[in-house]
Design a protein around this motif. Structure first.
Motif, PDB file in Angstrom:
ATOM      1  N   LEU A  73       2.908  10.018   2.932  1.00  0.00           N
ATOM      2  CA  LEU A  73       2.334   9.156   3.992  1.00  0.00           C
ATOM      3  C   LEU A  73       2.089   7.778   3.260  1.00  0.00           C
ATOM      4  O   LEU A  73       0.843   7.647   2.539  1.00  0.00           O
ATOM      5  N   LEU A  74       3.121   6.989   2.932  1.00  0.00           N
ATOM      6  CA  LEU A  74       3.135   6.017   2.112  1.00  0.00           C
ATOM      7  C   LEU A  74       2.125   4.915   2.297  1.00  0.00           C
ATOM      8  O   LEU A  74       2.063   4.050   1.473  1.00  0.00           O
ATOM      9  N   ALA A  75       1.870   4.621   3.805  1.00  0.00           N
ATOM     10  CA  ALA A  75       0.949   3.656   4.156  1.00  0.00           C
ATOM     11  C   ALA A  75      -0.299   4.008   4.132  1.00  0.00           C
ATOM     12  O   ALA A  75      -1.235   3.071   4.245  1.00  0.00           O
ATOM     13  N   SER A  76      -0.743   5.114   3.505  1.00  0.00           N
ATOM     14  CA  SER A  76      -2.266   5.551   3.578  1.00  0.00           C
ATOM     15  C   SER A  76      -2.679   5.793   1.963  1.00  0.00           C
ATOM     16  O   SER A  76      -1.812   5.638   1.111  1.00  0.00           O
ATOM     17  N   VAL A  77      -3.915   6.510   1.789  1.00  0.00           N
ATOM     18  CA  VAL A  77      -4.416   6.704   0.497  1.00  0.00           C
ATOM     19  C   VAL A  77      -5.136   8.070   0.543  1.00  0.00           C
ATOM     20  O   VAL A  77      -5.965   8.458   1.501  1.00  0.00           O
ATOM     21  N   ASN A  78      -4.700   8.937  -0.441  1.00  0.00           N
ATOM     22  CA  ASN A  78      -5.583  10.167  -0.712  1.00  0.00           C
ATOM     23  C   ASN A  78      -7.082   9.827  -1.150  1.00  0.00           C
ATOM     24  O   ASN A  78      -6.993   9.413  -2.325  1.00  0.00           O
ATOM     25  N   ALA A  79      -8.055  10.138  -0.635  1.00  0.00           N
ATOM     26  CA  ALA A  79      -9.261   9.779  -1.034  1.00  0.00           C
ATOM     27  C   ALA A  79      -9.702  10.476  -2.348  1.00  0.00           C
ATOM     28  O   ALA A  79     -10.234   9.478  -3.260  1.00  0.00           O
ATOM     29  N   PRO A  80      -9.632  11.501  -2.707  1.00  0.00           N
ATOM     30  CA  PRO A  80     -10.014  12.267  -3.981  1.00  0.00           C
ATOM     31  C   PRO A  80      -9.041  11.718  -5.091  1.00  0.00           C
ATOM     32  O   PRO A  80      -9.701  11.557  -6.215  1.00  0.00           O
ATOM     33  N   ARG A  81      -7.840  11.637  -5.041  1.00  0.00           N
ATOM     34  CA  ARG A  81      -7.029  11.094  -6.197  1.00  0.00           C
ATOM     35  C   ARG A  81      -7.529   9.172  -6.292  1.00  0.00           C
ATOM     36  O   ARG A  81      -7.403   8.866  -7.437  1.00  0.00           O
ATOM     37  N   GLN A  82      -7.816   8.699  -5.179  1.00  0.00           N
ATOM     38  CA  GLN A  82      -8.018   7.342  -5.332  1.00  0.00           C
ATOM     39  C   GLN A  82      -9.348   7.313  -6.183  1.00  0.00           C
ATOM     40  O   GLN A  82      -9.336   6.396  -7.180  1.00  0.00           O
ATOM     41  N   ARG A  83     -10.269   8.086  -6.016  1.00  0.00           N
ATOM     42  CA  ARG A  83     -11.733   8.140  -6.492  1.00  0.00           C
ATOM     43  C   ARG A  83     -11.398   8.309  -8.150  1.00  0.00           C
ATOM     44  O   ARG A  83     -11.973   7.749  -9.306  1.00  0.00           O
ATOM     45  N   GLN A  84     -10.329   9.314  -8.188  1.00  0.00           N
ATOM     46  CA  GLN A  84     -10.056   9.792  -9.836  1.00  0.00           C
ATOM     47  C   GLN A  84      -9.480   8.662 -10.450  1.00  0.00           C
ATOM     48  O   GLN A  84      -9.825   8.326 -11.554  1.00  0.00           O
ATOM     49  N   ALA A  85      -8.777   7.976  -9.923  1.00  0.00           N
ATOM     50  CA  ALA A  85      -7.793   6.817 -10.404  1.00  0.00           C
ATOM     51  C   ALA A  85      -8.855   5.532 -10.731  1.00  0.00           C
ATOM     52  O   ALA A  85      -8.501   5.161 -12.090  1.00  0.00           O
ATOM     53  N   MET A  86      -9.781   5.527  -9.814  1.00  0.00           N
ATOM     54  CA  MET A  86     -10.676   4.363 -10.039  1.00  0.00           C
ATOM     55  C   MET A  86     -11.813   4.857 -11.385  1.00  0.00           C
ATOM     56  O   MET A  86     -12.079   4.061 -12.217  1.00  0.00           O
ATOM     57  N   ASP A  87     -12.146   6.150 -11.356  1.00  0.00           N
ATOM     58  CA  ASP A  87     -12.980   6.575 -12.117  1.00  0.00           C
ATOM     59  C   ASP A  87     -12.480   6.656 -13.813  1.00  0.00           C
ATOM     60  O   ASP A  87     -13.092   6.366 -14.742  1.00  0.00           O
ATOM     61  N   ARG A  88     -11.087   7.246 -13.629  1.00  0.00           N
ATOM     62  CA  ARG A  88     -10.789   7.412 -15.040  1.00  0.00           C
ATOM     63  C   ARG A  88      -9.475   6.301 -15.397  1.00  0.00           C
ATOM     64  O   ARG A  88      -9.004   6.487 -16.548  1.00  0.00           O
ATOM     65  N   LEU A 107      -4.165  -3.711 -15.793  1.00  0.00           N
ATOM     66  CA  LEU A 107      -3.577  -4.522 -15.179  1.00  0.00           C
ATOM     67  C   LEU A 107      -3.785  -4.105 -13.644  1.00  0.00           C
ATOM     68  O   LEU A 107      -3.829  -3.007 -13.048  1.00  0.00           O
ATOM     69  N   PHE A 108      -4.188  -5.148 -12.692  1.00  0.00           N
ATOM     70  CA  PHE A 108      -4.781  -4.857 -11.138  1.00  0.00           C
ATOM     71  C   PHE A 108      -3.592  -5.755 -10.446  1.00  0.00           C
ATOM     72  O   PHE A 108      -3.266  -6.760 -10.840  1.00  0.00           O
ATOM     73  N   LEU A 109      -3.200  -5.228  -9.174  1.00  0.00           N
ATOM     74  CA  LEU A 109      -2.270  -6.139  -8.290  1.00  0.00           C
ATOM     75  C   LEU A 109      -2.790  -5.897  -7.172  1.00  0.00           C
ATOM     76  O   LEU A 109      -2.992  -4.744  -6.519  1.00  0.00           O
ATOM     77  N   LEU A 110      -3.203  -6.863  -6.308  1.00  0.00           N
ATOM     78  CA  LEU A 110      -3.392  -7.077  -5.072  1.00  0.00           C
ATOM     79  C   LEU A 110      -2.718  -7.693  -4.053  1.00  0.00           C
ATOM     80  O   LEU A 110      -1.957  -8.445  -4.307  1.00  0.00           O
ATOM     81  N   SER A 111      -2.564  -7.115  -2.829  1.00  0.00           N
ATOM     82  CA  SER A 111      -1.622  -7.507  -1.891  1.00  0.00           C
ATOM     83  C   SER A 111      -2.375  -8.332  -0.909  1.00  0.00           C
ATOM     84  O   SER A 111      -3.528  -8.622  -0.752  1.00  0.00           O
ATOM     85  N   ARG A 139       8.564  -4.490  -6.149  1.00  0.00           N
ATOM     86  CA  ARG A 139      10.206  -4.177  -5.522  1.00  0.00           C
ATOM     87  C   ARG A 139      10.223  -3.279  -4.362  1.00  0.00           C
ATOM     88  O   ARG A 139      10.871  -3.713  -3.449  1.00  0.00           O
ATOM     89  N   ASP A 140       9.430  -2.417  -4.240  1.00  0.00           N
ATOM     90  CA  ASP A 140       9.618  -1.190  -3.383  1.00  0.00           C
ATOM     91  C   ASP A 140       8.661  -1.464  -2.139  1.00  0.00           C
ATOM     92  O   ASP A 140       8.840  -0.748  -1.043  1.00  0.00           O
ATOM     93  N   CYS A 141       7.419  -1.945  -2.387  1.00  0.00           N
ATOM     94  CA  CYS A 141       6.175  -1.642  -1.455  1.00  0.00           C
ATOM     95  C   CYS A 141       6.214  -2.879  -0.311  1.00  0.00           C
ATOM     96  O   CYS A 141       6.155  -4.039  -0.921  1.00  0.00           O
ATOM     97  N   PRO A 142       6.404  -2.690   0.916  1.00  0.00           N
ATOM     98  CA  PRO A 142       6.251  -3.732   1.855  1.00  0.00           C
ATOM     99  C   PRO A 142       4.988  -4.651   1.900  1.00  0.00           C
ATOM    100  O   PRO A 142       5.152  -5.847   2.127  1.00  0.00           O
ATOM    101  N   HIS A 143       3.898  -3.918   1.580  1.00  0.00           N
ATOM    102  CA  HIS A 143       2.613  -4.690   1.737  1.00  0.00           C
ATOM    103  C   HIS A 143       2.464  -5.797   0.526  1.00  0.00           C
ATOM    104  O   HIS A 143       1.882  -6.740   0.914  1.00  0.00           O
ATOM    105  N   LEU A 144       3.379  -5.609  -0.434  1.00  0.00           N
ATOM    106  CA  LEU A 144       3.239  -6.680  -1.658  1.00  0.00           C
ATOM    107  C   LEU A 144       4.258  -7.565  -1.249  1.00  0.00           C
ATOM    108  O   LEU A 144       3.979  -8.859  -2.057  1.00  0.00           O
ATOM    109  N   ARG A 145       4.997  -7.614  -0.272  1.00  0.00           N
ATOM    110  CA  ARG A 145       5.971  -8.629  -0.028  1.00  0.00           C
ATOM    111  C   ARG A 145       5.338  -9.986   0.579  1.00  0.00           C
ATOM    112  O   ARG A 145       5.760 -10.873   0.677  1.00  0.00           O
ATOM    113  N   ASN A 146       4.054  -9.515   1.287  1.00  0.00           N
ATOM    114  CA  ASN A 146       3.565 -10.747   1.996  1.00  0.00           C
ATOM    115  C   ASN A 146       2.584 -11.500   1.203  1.00  0.00           C
ATOM    116  O   ASN A 146       1.683 -12.443   1.613  1.00  0.00           O
TER     117      ASN A 146
END
Length: 220
Positions: A73-88, A107-111, A139-146
């Motif tokens: 589900l490319l338009a959404s976020v998995n909560a446990p992995r997002q927390r893990q990515a932020m923490d680590r 590096l942070f990229l905000l849309s 290149r691939d994410c529609p949200h970043l094209r805005n």
């Protein structure tokens, strides 16, 4: 520290981001009830598990952690992995560490910014990325094209959560006007007891802008 990225998944020629959820990870959300005052008040799940449903006393949305189960589900976020990515400090695309051998910045990229730069102390729910993964996302994410912006950050500091607030009287959800209906709440907020957290939020300190052309050149 293990620097190896987790297994990568590809669908229709595109890599599935590490933090993207899969249909097999979606869980039915339990009913809510009022929490006893001696436990802090606010809301609780009717079948709450004390070890799995809360972190630092905050109630979290239920979601599985079985990457590759079902369809992404490319338009959404998995909560446990997002927390893990932020923490680590893991890359949101590949899941590998973003700590460099010499440069300790991330590096942070905000849309959807329409040219607005990342400012000191800004809050975000987006985990960091490697430069090559950021180029792939641009290149691939529609949200970043805005309209995306990027910065190298010295210190992503824990700030709070993005969660769904619930009415203290009816316990009905009270969506915000933001995408997804989530409200950003600092760890000091008294409203945390009425929220179901979906995402970790960090504040970005020591920000240095990065040109998107510099990142896009990595895709050539």
């Amino acid at each position: 520290m293990n620097n190896r990225a987790p297994r990568q998944f590809v669908r229709q020629g595109l890599r599935v981001p590490y933090i993207a959820p899969w249909t097999g990870e979606i869980r039915e959300q339990p009913a809510l009830e009022r929490r006893h005052a001696h436990k802090g008040g606010g809301i609780a799940y009717v079948d709450e598990h004390p070890l799995h449903d809360r972190s630092a006393g905050i109630l979290w949305v239920r979601m599985g952690a079985v990457r590759g189960a079902g369809k992404p589900l490319l338009a959404s976020v998995n909560a446990p992995r997002q927390r893990q990515a932020m923490d680590r400090q893991l890359c949101q695309v590949c899941g590998g560490t973003t700590y460099g051998a010499t440069d300790r910045r991330h590096l942070f990229l905000l849309s959807e910014r329409q040219g607005k730069p990342i400012v000191e102390g800004e809050q975000t729910t987006a985990p960091p990325l490697h430069e090559s993964c950021a180029a792939e996302a641009l290149r691939d994410c529609p949200h970043l094209r805005n309209g995306a912006v990027a910065a190298r950050v010295e210190s992503p500091e824990p700030w709070g959560i993005a969660g769904m607030l619930h009415d203290p009287m009816t316990l009905a959800p009270r969506p915000s006007a933001q995408r997804g209906g989530l409200t950003l709440l600092p760890y000091t907020s008294h409203r945390l007891v009425w929220a179901v957290a979906h995402l970790d939020v960090v504040a970005l300190r020591g920000c240095a802008p990065v040109g998107l052309d510099e990142l896009l050149a990595l895709t050539v």
